[in-house]
Structure formats: C-alpha cells, structure tokens
Motif scaffolding. Structure first.
Motif, PDB file in Angstrom:
ATOM      1  N   LYS A   1      43.029  47.879  35.029  1.00 46.93           N
ATOM      2  CA  LYS A   1      43.994  48.979  34.869  1.00 46.93           C
ATOM      3  C   LYS A   1      45.091  48.800  35.917  1.00 46.93           C
ATOM      4  CE  LYS A   1      40.491  52.399  33.746  1.00 46.93           C
ATOM      5  NZ  LYS A   1      39.480  52.464  34.793  1.00 46.93           N
TER       6      LYS A   1
ATOM      7  N   THR B   1      45.547  48.139  42.544  1.00 45.50           N
ATOM      8  CA  THR B   1      45.747  46.686  42.507  1.00 45.50           C
ATOM      9  C   THR B   1      47.163  46.268  42.129  1.00 45.50           C
ATOM     10  OG1 THR B   1      43.416  46.542  42.002  1.00 45.50           O
ATOM     11  CG2 THR B   1      44.683  44.556  41.668  1.00 45.50           C
TER      12      THR B   1
ATOM     13  N   ALA C   1      45.455  39.204  45.551  1.00 46.55           N
ATOM     14  CA  ALA C   1      46.470  39.121  46.613  1.00 46.55           C
ATOM     15  C   ALA C   1      46.632  37.684  47.110  1.00 46.55           C
ATOM     16  CB  ALA C   1      46.076  40.034  47.773  1.00 46.55           C
TER      17      ALA C   1
ATOM     18  N   GLY D   1      37.651  36.376  43.761  1.00 46.29           N
ATOM     19  CA  GLY D   1      37.385  37.665  44.407  1.00 46.29           C
ATOM     20  C   GLY D   1      36.915  38.741  43.442  1.00 46.29           C
ATOM     21  N   THR D   2      37.298  39.976  43.733  1.00 50.11           N
ATOM     22  CA  THR D   2      36.841  41.132  42.977  1.00 50.11           C
ATOM     23  C   THR D   2      37.466  41.160  41.574  1.00 50.11           C
ATOM     24  OG1 THR D   2      36.623  42.226  45.113  1.00 50.11           O
ATOM     25  CG2 THR D   2      36.454  43.630  43.198  1.00 50.11           C
TER      26      THR D   2
ATOM     27  N   ALA E   1      36.213  32.250  56.759  1.00 50.79           N
ATOM     28  CA  ALA E   1      36.962  32.354  58.024  1.00 50.79           C
ATOM     29  C   ALA E   1      36.170  33.276  58.959  1.00 50.79           C
ATOM     30  CB  ALA E   1      38.336  32.931  57.752  1.00 50.79           C
TER      31      ALA E   1
ATOM     32  N   GLN F   1      33.562  35.520  45.698  1.00 50.89           N
ATOM     33  CA  GLN F   1      33.521  34.430  44.736  1.00 50.89           C
ATOM     34  C   GLN F   1      34.953  33.955  44.586  1.00 50.89           C
ATOM     35  OE1 GLN F   1      32.031  35.733  40.934  1.00 50.89           O
ATOM     36  NE2 GLN F   1      32.205  33.723  39.973  1.00 50.89           N
TER      37      GLN F   1
ATOM     38  N   THR G   1      38.303  46.098  36.106  1.00 49.54           N
ATOM     39  CA  THR G   1      38.474  46.627  34.753  1.00 49.54           C
ATOM     40  C   THR G   1      39.854  46.370  34.174  1.00 49.54           C
ATOM     41  OG1 THR G   1      37.253  48.462  35.750  1.00 49.54           O
ATOM     42  CG2 THR G   1      37.697  48.638  33.452  1.00 49.54           C
TER      43      THR G   1
ATOM     44  N   GLU H   1      38.548  29.968  50.922  1.00 48.67           N
ATOM     45  CA  GLU H   1      37.795  30.979  50.173  1.00 48.67           C
ATOM     46  C   GLU H   1      36.307  30.866  50.492  1.00 48.67           C
ATOM     47  OE1 GLU H   1      38.106  33.704  48.026  1.00 48.67           O
ATOM     48  OE2 GLU H   1      35.912  33.587  48.130  1.00 48.67           O
TER      49      GLU H   1
HETATM   50  C1  LIG Z   1      34.047  47.126  38.990  1.00 49.45           C
HETATM   51  C2  LIG Z   1      35.433  47.261  39.563  1.00 49.45           C
HETATM   52  C3  LIG Z   1      36.472  47.693  38.737  1.00 49.45           C
HETATM   53  C4  LIG Z   1      37.761  47.821  39.249  1.00 49.45           C
HETATM   54  N1  LIG Z   1      38.765  48.201  38.410  1.00 49.45           N
HETATM   55  C5  LIG Z   1      40.016  48.345  38.888  1.00 49.45           C
HETATM   56  C6  LIG Z   1      41.091  48.705  38.022  1.00 49.45           C
HETATM   57  O1  LIG Z   1      40.919  48.850  36.815  1.00 49.45           O
HETATM   58  N2  LIG Z   1      42.324  48.872  38.572  1.00 49.45           N
HETATM   59  C7  LIG Z   1      42.569  48.679  39.891  1.00 49.45           C
HETATM   60  O2  LIG Z   1      43.712  48.846  40.331  1.00 49.45           O
HETATM   61  N3  LIG Z   1      41.577  48.287  40.728  1.00 49.45           N
HETATM   62  C8  LIG Z   1      40.316  48.109  40.266  1.00 49.45           C
HETATM   63  N4  LIG Z   1      39.322  47.693  41.106  1.00 49.45           N
HETATM   64  C9  LIG Z   1      39.678  47.313  42.485  1.00 49.45           C
HETATM   65  C10 LIG Z   1      40.274  45.898  42.460  1.00 49.45           C
HETATM   66  O3  LIG Z   1      39.332  45.015  41.922  1.00 49.45           O
HETATM   67  C11 LIG Z   1      40.679  45.461  43.870  1.00 49.45           C
HETATM   68  O4  LIG Z   1      41.657  46.388  44.343  1.00 49.45           O
HETATM   69  C12 LIG Z   1      41.331  44.082  43.898  1.00 49.45           C
HETATM   70  O5  LIG Z   1      40.618  43.158  43.142  1.00 49.45           O
HETATM   71  C13 LIG Z   1      41.424  43.622  45.351  1.00 49.45           C
HETATM   72  O6  LIG Z   1      42.056  42.369  45.382  1.00 49.45           O
HETATM   73  P1  LIG Z   1      42.172  41.569  46.761  1.00 49.45           P
HETATM   74  O7  LIG Z   1      42.772  40.254  46.442  1.00 49.45           O
HETATM   75  O8  LIG Z   1      42.868  42.405  47.769  1.00 49.45           O
HETATM   76  O9  LIG Z   1      40.673  41.427  47.303  1.00 49.45           O
HETATM   77  P2  LIG Z   1      39.434  40.639  46.659  1.00 49.45           P
HETATM   78  O10 LIG Z   1      39.634  40.449  45.213  1.00 49.45           O
HETATM   79  O11 LIG Z   1      38.210  41.319  47.106  1.00 49.45           O
HETATM   80  O12 LIG Z   1      39.540  39.195  47.306  1.00 49.45           O
HETATM   81  C14 LIG Z   1      39.144  38.908  48.608  1.00 49.45           C
HETATM   82  C15 LIG Z   1      38.701  37.451  48.619  1.00 49.45           C
HETATM   83  O13 LIG Z   1      38.485  37.059  49.976  1.00 49.45           O
HETATM   84  C16 LIG Z   1      37.277  36.318  50.061  1.00 49.45           C
HETATM   85  N5  LIG Z   1      36.799  36.470  51.432  1.00 49.45           N
HETATM   86  C17 LIG Z   1      36.260  37.562  52.018  1.00 49.45           C
HETATM   87  N6  LIG Z   1      36.036  37.334  53.309  1.00 49.45           N
HETATM   88  C18 LIG Z   1      36.433  36.074  53.562  1.00 49.45           C
HETATM   89  C19 LIG Z   1      36.477  35.267  54.728  1.00 49.45           C
HETATM   90  N7  LIG Z   1      36.080  35.731  55.914  1.00 49.45           N
HETATM   91  N8  LIG Z   1      36.952  33.988  54.622  1.00 49.45           N
HETATM   92  C20 LIG Z   1      37.386  33.500  53.422  1.00 49.45           C
HETATM   93  N9  LIG Z   1      37.381  34.234  52.294  1.00 49.45           N
HETATM   94  C21 LIG Z   1      36.919  35.505  52.370  1.00 49.45           C
HETATM   95  C22 LIG Z   1      36.378  36.939  49.019  1.00 49.45           C
HETATM   96  O14 LIG Z   1      35.377  36.040  48.626  1.00 49.45           O
HETATM   97  C23 LIG Z   1      37.384  37.225  47.898  1.00 49.45           C
HETATM   98  O15 LIG Z   1      37.526  36.125  47.036  1.00 49.45           O
HETATM   99  C24 LIG Z   1      38.029  47.534  40.614  1.00 49.45           C
HETATM  100  C25 LIG Z   1      36.982  47.101  41.449  1.00 49.45           C
HETATM  101  C26 LIG Z   1      35.706  46.956  40.926  1.00 49.45           C
HETATM  102  C27 LIG Z   1      34.601  46.476  41.825  1.00 49.45           C
END
Ligand SMILES: Cc1cc2nc3c(=O)[nH]c(=O)nc-3n(C[C@H](O)[C@H](O)[C@H](O)COP(=O)(O)OP(=O)(O)OC[C@H]3O[C@@H](n4cnc5c(N)ncnc54)[C@H](O)[C@@H]3O)c2cc1C
Length: 505
Positions: free
Chosen positions: A104, A482, A26, A96-97, A204, A93, A102, A45
């Motif tokens: 999908k 996602t 995101a 992020g996640t 943050a 990291q 995986t 980050e």
């Molecule tokens: C093993 C696994 C497999 C998955 N497989 C799938 C799949 O196949 N399909 C699917 O749709 N979803 C899947 N998911 C879920 C998917 O990974 C997440 O929905 C998606 O990555 C979330 O993205 P995001 O950017 O919202 O959050 P994140 O990727 O979690 O990013 C958040 C970021 O914010 C940073 N952060 C946190 N707090 C702070 C702060 N206070 N200040 C500054 N930085 C901060 C973190 O370090 C991180 O880098 C899976 C999850 C896991 C764990």
C-alpha cells in the motif's frame, strides 16, 4: 554484481565511493540510483536471497514496554505469507521487509509535515513540497496510477464533500496487485551492474571514524560463518530500517562512547509505530451503500480510501490522527436471508453484496523521548548487543483515542456511513498491535539538540554519514510509511549527486 561474503576468498577489504547498508526499498533505491549515475557503490546486506531463520534471529529484541505482535502461523491477516513469516515485523533477507509487505503506497498529507501546537514534538523541518517531485517521479517509475488525479475524480469529490459536511475527511492510497519486492525489482539490474557490488550475508557491526571523529572511513561487517569484511567509502548510507539504524550508531561506540550522532542522547528515542486494532465491524449505512464501489479491495491494483476526523475537529479537540480502513466482507446465503428477513437494502459493489465491513483502526502516537530503543546487555550470535525496546505511550494517546472513537461513531452514523460493532473488544492501546512501521529512532531536525539527522538526512556531527529510512520521521501521522521512505531515498540520491564534491565525476 551480487556476491556472498563467504565467496570472497581471501579478500577482506572492499572500497567504493558510496557504501549502502541494507537492501530494502530504501537501500536498493538509493544504491541503484547512484550506480546508474556512474558512482561506484557497494551495498552490504545482512541477509541472503533465501530466508534464513538464523540470520533473521539477528533481529531479536528484548521488549521492556508494549510488545510487538508475535509470529502466528494461523494469522488471519497474513495469509498471503508462508506460515513461518505470519506476524513478522521486519525481515533480514535480500530485499528486506519488502519480501513480506502488503504494497500500500500512501503520501503523507501536507499537514503531516506541519507542527501541531497540541502534539508535542510534532512537525518536520521539511515540507510536503520538498518531497512532492520525488513522490511523483517514484509513482511514474514504479507504475502507480495517478494518485493526485484519482483524488479529484467526481465521485471522490462528491464523497469528500459529504464527509466534510459531517466533520470527516478521507485520504487515498494506491494498492499494488503484486507488492513491489525489491529483490525482484532490482535483482537483475544489480547482477548486471558493473559499478554496483552487492555483498550478501554481511552484517554491518561497526562504523569506524577518522581521528577527528567526523568522517566514517570504514564499515566493519561480519557473517555468521565467522568472516570479516572491511568496506571503505566516501559516503556511507545506513538503510537498515529504523531499529538497526539506531543500533549501529549506538554500537559504534569505540571512538565516541555514547555512539555516533548521539551527542544529545537522542539516538533511539522518539520511537513510534502505528498501533492498530482490527476486530470491529461496520454495518453499512446509506452513504456506504451509495459509494460501495469506492470501498472495494479487489480487483487490484486500485485506489483505496480511508477515513478520519477532519482537521478542524482534530485541532479543536487536540486530537491525534486516528484512521479507519473498511474492508468488505461479502454475503453468504445465510447473511442474505438474514438481511432479507429484516428488509435491509443490499450494499453492492463490483464484487458482490457486502454483508459487513471489517474495521481497521490505526493510530498515530505522540512522539516522546521515553518511547525508545537502546542497547541491552544480551548479545546476538555476532557478539552485538541486542536492542531493548521500550515502546510506550502518553496519557494524550489514550485520551485522544477514546475521544476520536466516540466522535467517529457518532459522525459515521450521522453521515450515513454506518454503525460500528466492536463487541467486547473496542480499540484500546493495551490490546492493539504494532503495524510493523517502526519510525523516529534517528529523527530529522534543524538542530542537533532536537534530532539525529539534518534536513538532508546527514547524521549531525558527521560529514559523510546518512540515514535512508523511516528512522528519520519526526512524526508519522498517516499510516503506510513506505512511499515516504522511498521519496526520501530518492531525494537523498539526488542530493548526493548534486552537492557532494567527492561524488563528482
Ligand atoms: C507484513 C507487513 C506488511 C506491510 N505493509 C505495508 C504497506 O502496505 N504499506 C507500507 O507503507 N508499509 C508496509 N509495511 C512496512 C514496510 O514494509 C516498511 O516500511 C519498509 O519495507 C521498510 O523499508 P526499509 O528499506 O526502510 O527497511 P527494510 O526493508 O527492513 O530493509 C532493511 C534491510 O537492512 C538489512 N540489515 C539490517 N541490519 C543490517 C546490518 N547491520 N547490516 C547489513 N544489513 C542489515 C536487512 O536485512 C534488510 O534487508 C509492512 C510491513 C510488514 C512487516
């Protein structure tokens, strides 16, 4: 440019037009989008390029209700990850996640956005049509195949019709060969960018408001090395994932004691995930044998399908959306002998002869106020209050799952998909794990009395604070959130360029 908070020398303040918190799918998406359109963006980050367990520990929570899955170096399901990350639900990291996911990608279905009278608090204040152009443009940019065309291939249409006759439906998703890792996808662009400044190792910890408490003027960031950085911007976007988004709003309580956006005590509430269970198997029937090629998991990338009860049954029986995924397990010589001795026909796909299908059963849960996260009393190494997570369910969740399982078992057999064997471990909420899909903690609504962000993902009560995350999902019936997180991030970027006066150039 990418720097680390510890390399910033005496500099303790940064200023940009847009401040993005978090570099997951995101945050990386919306930050690069706005930077490409000439806006000065600072991305903060918490993590660094290399995984660091002491930074990851900032994610630690206290479970009050159902627990999440635990780290398990021997996990069968996460063998593609290094042992220390098997079973992780979110990652701190750079990237992020997405560093572990995986890959999908699945649209929410049009009906997922509509309210269902039998599911309290269901429905979105926006529609599928509001996201469609963003799903489509993301699919094009990320090089996914054509999910829409794939869904109407003759074989898929045929299978869909046969399932429909038996009260079942299917949906499809795109599975990448190498899952998108945002640090890889965007790393070079971020390094080269003149107007995007990424600061790593900066967590943050507080949002500061102006005197009228309507504008966020600055973000306070801290590092484990004891550095502090103040980042100022005209627009602030929280993209820290559903847990940390709510945590930051609640922890920013110096000027408003209940936290930002929390006038109605809704921040952190309505937390849902997709409980999942994967110990069952399916003995393939004639229909599965006929369409086995559509159920292959390899080679990737590929379109995959999953199954559920049709919408009419869900409506009549007042059920939630529970979805089944089938993963082929191929015959070994012993299985072949066993099958031949019993005169069972082979089930062949493009990779071999399938002995059985491993069944993954994933469920939607009813969004309700008491399933929530809140600030606890214990503190993390940055002095931030840790989250307490009370992940809990309603009677309807239990009832819906039991009834769905009964109907799926019956209908899978009737249409020829096959017969299940759950042994002594049928899907039960008690034994199911989370799917690492945290949703709903800053839910989207048309009115502040019903949610935390408006239909543009702006936090109610503020002029310039936005959330880009599954935190805004009011409900998430379909598995795999996602693609929708990405579509919403792109929609937010476009919205800010088109409407924000302060971002006009
Ligand atoms: C093993 C696994 C497999 C998955 N497989 C799938 C799949 O196949 N399909 C699917 O749709 N979803 C899947 N998911 C879920 C998917 O990974 C997440 O929905 C998606 O990555 C979330 O993205 P995001 O950017 O919202 O959050 P994140 O990727 O979690 O990013 C958040 C970021 O914010 C940073 N952060 C946190 N707090 C702070 C702060 N206070 N200040 C500054 N930085 C901060 C973190 O370090 C991180 O880098 C899976 C999850 C896991 C764990």
């Amino acid at each position: 440019m990418i720097t680390d908070i510890v390399e910033m020398g005496e500099q303790t303040k940064l200023q940009g037009q847009v401040v993005v918190l978090g570099s997951g799918i995101a945050g990386a998406e919306v930050a690069t989008y706005l930077a490409r359109h000439g806006r000065e963006v600072i991305l903060v980050e918490s993590g660094r390029e290399q995984f660091d367990p002491s930074i990851q520990a900032l994610n630690d929570v206290i479970f009050l209700g159902k627990r999440h899955r635990e780290l398990d170096p021997d996990s069968y399901y996460h063998r593609y990850l290094p042992p220390e990350l098997r079973g992780v639900s979110r990652v701190r990291q750079f990237g992020g996640t997405s560093n572990v996911w995986t890959g999908k990608w699945k649209y929410l279905q049009p009906l997922d956005f509509e309210g269902r009278p039998w599911v309290a608090n269901s429905g979105w204040p926006i529609h599928f049509a509001d996201l469609l152009e963003h799903y489509r443009s993301a699919a094009k940019d990320y090089g996914f195949g054509d999910l829409e065309a794939e869904a109407v291939r003759p074989e898929i249409m045929e299978l869909r019709a046969k399932l429909a006759a038996g009260g079942l439906k299917m949906s499809s998703f795109y599975w990448e060969q190498t899952p998108t890792r945002t640090a890889i996808r965007f790393g070079d662009e971020m390094r080269r960018s003149k107007n995007l400044h990424v600061v790593l190792g900066a967590t943050a910890t507080e949002l500061r408001l102006n005197d009228s408490c309507q504008r966020v003027t600055a973000v306070v960031c801290r590092s484990l090395e004891g550095r502090e950085l103040i980042v100022e911007g005209d627009v602030i976007i929280i993209a820290t994932g559903a847990f940390e988004a709510a945590r930051l709003l609640l922890a920013s309580n110096r000027q408003i004691p209940s936290g930002i956006g929390n006038a109605h005590d809704l921040v952190g509430r309505f937390y849902t995930d997709h409980p999942k269970h994967h110990t069952g198997t399916l003995q393939p029937g004639s229909l599965t044998r006929q369409y086995a090629h559509e159920l292959q998991y390899a080679p990737k990338p590929r379109f995959c399908i999953c199954f559920a009860l049709d919408d009419a049954t869900q409506r009549e029986q007042e059920l939630l959306e529970h979805v089944l995924y089938l993963k082929p397990i191929y015959e070994k010589s012993r299985d072949r002998l066993w099958r031949t001795l019993r005169f069972r026909p082979a089930c062949r796909d493009g990779n071999g002869s399938v002995a059985t299908y491993r069944v993954k059963f994933v469920t939607e849960q009813v969004p309700h106020q008491s399933s929530r996260i809140k600030l606890g009393t214990e503190c993390d190494p940055l002095g931030q209050r840790k989250l307490e997570v009370d992940w809990c369910f309603t009677d309807q969740d239990q009832r819906s799952m039991a009834k769905t399982l009964q109907l799926l078992t019956q209908r899978f057999a009737e249409v020829g998909l096959g017969t299940f064997d759950f042994g002594d471990d049928p899907p039960r909420l008690e034994t199911m794990t989370d799917a690492a899909h945290q949703m709903g903690t800053t839910r989207m609504a048309s009115r502040p009395e019903e949610g935390v962000v408006d239909t543009d993902c702006r936090v109610f009560g503020t002029d310039n604070l936005y959330v880009a995350s599954s935190a805004v999902f009011p409900t998430g019936p379909s598995y795999s959130p996602t693609f929708t997180i990405l579509a919403l991030a792109r929609r937010l970027g476009q919205h800010l360029l088109q409407t924000s006066k302060i971002l006009q150039i």
